[in-house]
Design a protein around this motif. Structure first.
Motif, PDB file in Angstrom:
ATOM      1  N   ALA A   1      24.569 -21.098   8.990  1.00  0.00           N
ATOM      2  CA  ALA A   1      25.112 -20.193   7.977  1.00  0.00           C
ATOM      3  C   ALA A   1      25.141 -18.765   8.502  1.00  0.00           C
ATOM      4  O   ALA A   1      26.115 -18.025   8.284  1.00  0.00           O
ATOM      5  N   ARG A   2      24.073 -18.385   9.196  1.00  0.00           N
ATOM      6  CA  ARG A   2      24.028 -17.023   9.748  1.00  0.00           C
ATOM      7  C   ARG A   2      25.120 -16.831  10.786  1.00  0.00           C
ATOM      8  O   ARG A   2      25.803 -15.802  10.824  1.00  0.00           O
TER       9      ARG A   2
ATOM     10  N   VAL B   1      24.497 -21.613   0.655  1.00  0.00           N
ATOM     11  CA  VAL B   1      25.174 -22.575  -0.226  1.00  0.00           C
ATOM     12  C   VAL B   1      26.668 -22.634   0.057  1.00  0.00           C
ATOM     13  O   VAL B   1      27.295 -23.687  -0.071  1.00  0.00           O
ATOM     14  N   GLU B   2      27.227 -21.521   0.459  1.00  0.00           N
ATOM     15  CA  GLU B   2      28.669 -21.503   0.764  1.00  0.00           C
ATOM     16  C   GLU B   2      28.962 -22.238   2.066  1.00  0.00           C
ATOM     17  O   GLU B   2      30.001 -22.898   2.196  1.00  0.00           O
ATOM     18  N   HIS B   3      28.028 -22.168   3.015  1.00  0.00           N
ATOM     19  CA  HIS B   3      28.239 -22.867   4.287  1.00  0.00           C
ATOM     20  C   HIS B   3      28.058 -24.372   4.142  1.00  0.00           C
ATOM     21  O   HIS B   3      28.815 -25.157   4.731  1.00  0.00           O
TER      22      HIS B   3
ATOM     23  N   ASP C   1      17.203 -25.863   5.971  1.00  0.00           N
ATOM     24  CA  ASP C   1      16.250 -26.111   7.054  1.00  0.00           C
ATOM     25  C   ASP C   1      16.625 -25.174   8.189  1.00  0.00           C
ATOM     26  O   ASP C   1      17.511 -24.324   8.038  1.00  0.00           O
ATOM     27  N   ASP C   2      15.954 -25.311   9.324  1.00  0.00           N
ATOM     28  CA  ASP C   2      16.235 -24.404  10.442  1.00  0.00           C
ATOM     29  C   ASP C   2      17.711 -24.417  10.829  1.00  0.00           C
ATOM     30  O   ASP C   2      18.326 -23.373  11.065  1.00  0.00           O
ATOM     31  N   ARG C   3      18.296 -25.635  10.916  1.00  0.00           N
ATOM     32  CA  ARG C   3      19.683 -25.747  11.412  1.00  0.00           C
ATOM     33  C   ARG C   3      20.692 -25.191  10.422  1.00  0.00           C
ATOM     34  O   ARG C   3      21.656 -24.518  10.816  1.00  0.00           O
ATOM     35  N   THR C   4      20.522 -25.498   9.138  1.00  0.00           N
ATOM     36  CA  THR C   4      21.494 -25.004   8.153  1.00  0.00           C
ATOM     37  C   THR C   4      21.452 -23.485   8.073  1.00  0.00           C
ATOM     38  O   THR C   4      22.495 -22.832   7.935  1.00  0.00           O
TER      39      THR C   4
ATOM     40  N   ALA D   1      18.920 -13.101   4.643  1.00  0.00           N
ATOM     41  CA  ALA D   1      20.331 -12.751   4.841  1.00  0.00           C
ATOM     42  C   ALA D   1      21.268 -13.819   4.306  1.00  0.00           C
ATOM     43  O   ALA D   1      22.380 -13.511   3.856  1.00  0.00           O
ATOM     44  N   VAL D   2      20.845 -15.077   4.342  1.00  0.00           N
ATOM     45  CA  VAL D   2      21.729 -16.161   3.887  1.00  0.00           C
ATOM     46  C   VAL D   2      21.325 -16.707   2.519  1.00  0.00           C
ATOM     47  O   VAL D   2      21.873 -17.707   2.061  1.00  0.00           O
TER      48      VAL D   2
END
Length: 481
Positions: free
Chosen positions: A85-86, A93-95, A78-81, A201-202
């Motif tokens: 992550a960025r 997925v790693e974050h 979603d926006d926050r994840t 990018a993520v």
């Protein structure tokens, strides 16, 4: 022989603003969807206040005979994840993976029963894409000039029923792409967002017939809930959908629009929402910077039972004010419950079916049922439990003891199994246990020899290492403070 139907449970339904009898589609089965954490960070205890009231609801439904099928989502895109992550310089997925793992650890610490199915959003992309296709085909969604797909509120005239939104406030033709927005902004919302550079990018972009992009947060829950209840039970309507009151608008309102826009059927029969947890009168949130996580409490040695009891002392539809004094009071209550259980266990079996203690035990279960069947009134249930402890202790204090200890213990443990507020068992070092056994034997010998000064010294020695002892007709019992 046909099994007897479960007793009547009534719950406040946000959709109708009334306490109503629970009426599942196919009793005794209850399909139960609960909005889970967004795994961009650790879940705070305000989140867990919601998860704990949902845990009590499930436990009670199962206790009275319902067959509950619970689904909980994990929002991992979603926006926050994506933003988090960025910022961390990691793939999505790693974050999110370590925060997902942390949520399960926190769930276990707080003794929350695992859902039957957890649905990470990234694992349900085909179902989300299929739902968007269906909404486009039915004419309740459209592709905007920005390349994203939006839900058309003008094509869903019953929008706003859950939040009691004045439909005159709807901004016809306006669009909102953000996952979270103000109550004063009821506009067409994004089902599918065209991928931008940050998404790519993520690794948060997927191919779809209507363009490469990612789901909107609201779409995710509709797709995952519909998929799992169809697989489990062959239905398109949930019996219960639960979450925090902050999700009523826009999240749950949008879930209704998407789901019913696609199926033409009610999305959920019963909507149940829990109030906030406050700190010094302010809602606990990461935005306000006043949050504690479950792992903070665990690292400070707070017994999960104390957290559970603290939250149960307030009705789920009333805000809880979290502070050190309230938590300490709950910890004392938990200690009292543990001591009472130990006392019952040490009292030995007395005559069955007779005596005030047995009658008190029967009344306890009657009072608990009356409280929890009435809109999950946990404060009344907790009060009944402590009334029982007080009255039972009074009976046990009588010189002749009390008949009915077996019934009392059985009833107490059944109630405790629903509320789950007994002290967490402490792991005991085998070396310490061996030393305690040796010191208790030495004390017994000193008492036999009438060397009471030595016996008292051994008691003090045990106490200095956190060991409490109690002399009973069955021998000396010990526990750690």
């Amino acid at each position: 022989m046909t099994a007897a139907p479960p007793p009547q449970v009534s719950l406040f339904n946000t959709l109708t603003r009334r306490v109503e009898p629970l009426q599942p589609l196919a009793p005794p089965r209850v399909t139960f969807y609960t909005c889970g954490p967004t795994v961009w960070n650790y879940a705070h205890i305000g989140n867990f206040r919601t998860f704990l009231f949902e845990d009590l609801l499930r436990r009670w439904l199962e206790h009275v005979g319902y067959d509950v099928f619970q689904v909980m989502n994990l929002t991992d895109v979603d926006d926050r994840t994506i933003k988090a992550a960025r910022a961390a310089g990691k793939p999505l997925v790693e974050h999110t993976a370590p925060f997902t793992k942390a949520f399960f650890e926190d769930r276990d610490y707080l003794r929350i029963k695992p859902a039957h199915v957890y649905t990470p959003a990234t694992a349900y992309m085909p179902q989300m894409i299929a739902l968007v296709v269906r909404l486009l085909e039915r004419g309740v969604a459209y592709k905007g000039e920005d390349g994203s797909v939006y839900f058309s509120l003008a094509k869903f005239p019953t929008y706003g029923r859950l939040s009691r939104l004045d439909t005159r406030e709807i901004k016809v033709g306006a669009r909102v792409a953000s996952d979270e927005y103000a109550k004063g902004d009821p506009s067409d919302f994004a089902l599918w967002k065209k991928a931008d550079a940050e998404d790519e990018a993520v690794g948060a972009a997927w191919d779809a017939p209507f363009g490469r992009g990612r789901p909107g947060w609201h779409l995710e829950c509709s797709a995952m809930a519909l998929e799992e209840i169809a697989k489990c039970c062959g239905v398109q309507t949930l019996d219960i959908h639960a979450g925090g009151i902050d999700l009523i608008f826009p999240h749950h309102e949008n879930e209704i629009a998407q789901s019913e826009g696609a199926t033409g059927r009610p999305f959920a029969r019963h909507w149940v929402h829990g109030e906030f947890l406050n700190v010094r009168g302010t809602k606990m949130s990461k935005r306000h910077g006043n949050f504690l996580t479950a792992r903070d409490l665990r690292e400070h040695g707070v017994d999960a039972a104390a957290v559970r009891l603290l939250f149960l002392q307030t009705h789920y539809r009333q805000p809880v004010d979290f502070n050190d004094e309230a938590l300490a009071g709950a910890a004392e209550g938990v200690k009292r419950l543990g001591e009472f259980r130990n006392r019952l266990q040490g009292a030995g079996s007395k005559e069955q079916g007779a005596g005030q203690l047995a009658r008190d035990a029967e009344q306890l279960e009657t009072d608990i049922a009356a409280a929890l069947n009435d809109d999950l009134n946990a404060p009344r249930a907790v009060a009944a439990l402590f009334d029982f402890v007080r009255d039972a202790n009074r009976e046990l204090d009588k010189p002749q003891g009390a008949a009915g200890t077996a019934q009392a213990l059985a009833a107490f443990e059944r109630v405790a199994g629903v509320l789950d507020v007994l002290p967490t068992a402490r792991a005991i070092d085998p070396a310490l246990a061996s030393w305690v056994a040796e010191r208790i034997a030495a004390r017994a010998q000193a008492r036999k020899s009438k060397d009471f000064k030595a016996a008292d010294a051994i008691r003090a020695e045990l106490g200095a290492r956190g060991v409490e002892i109690e002399d009973t007709p069955q021998g000396t019992k010990w526990r750690l403070r």
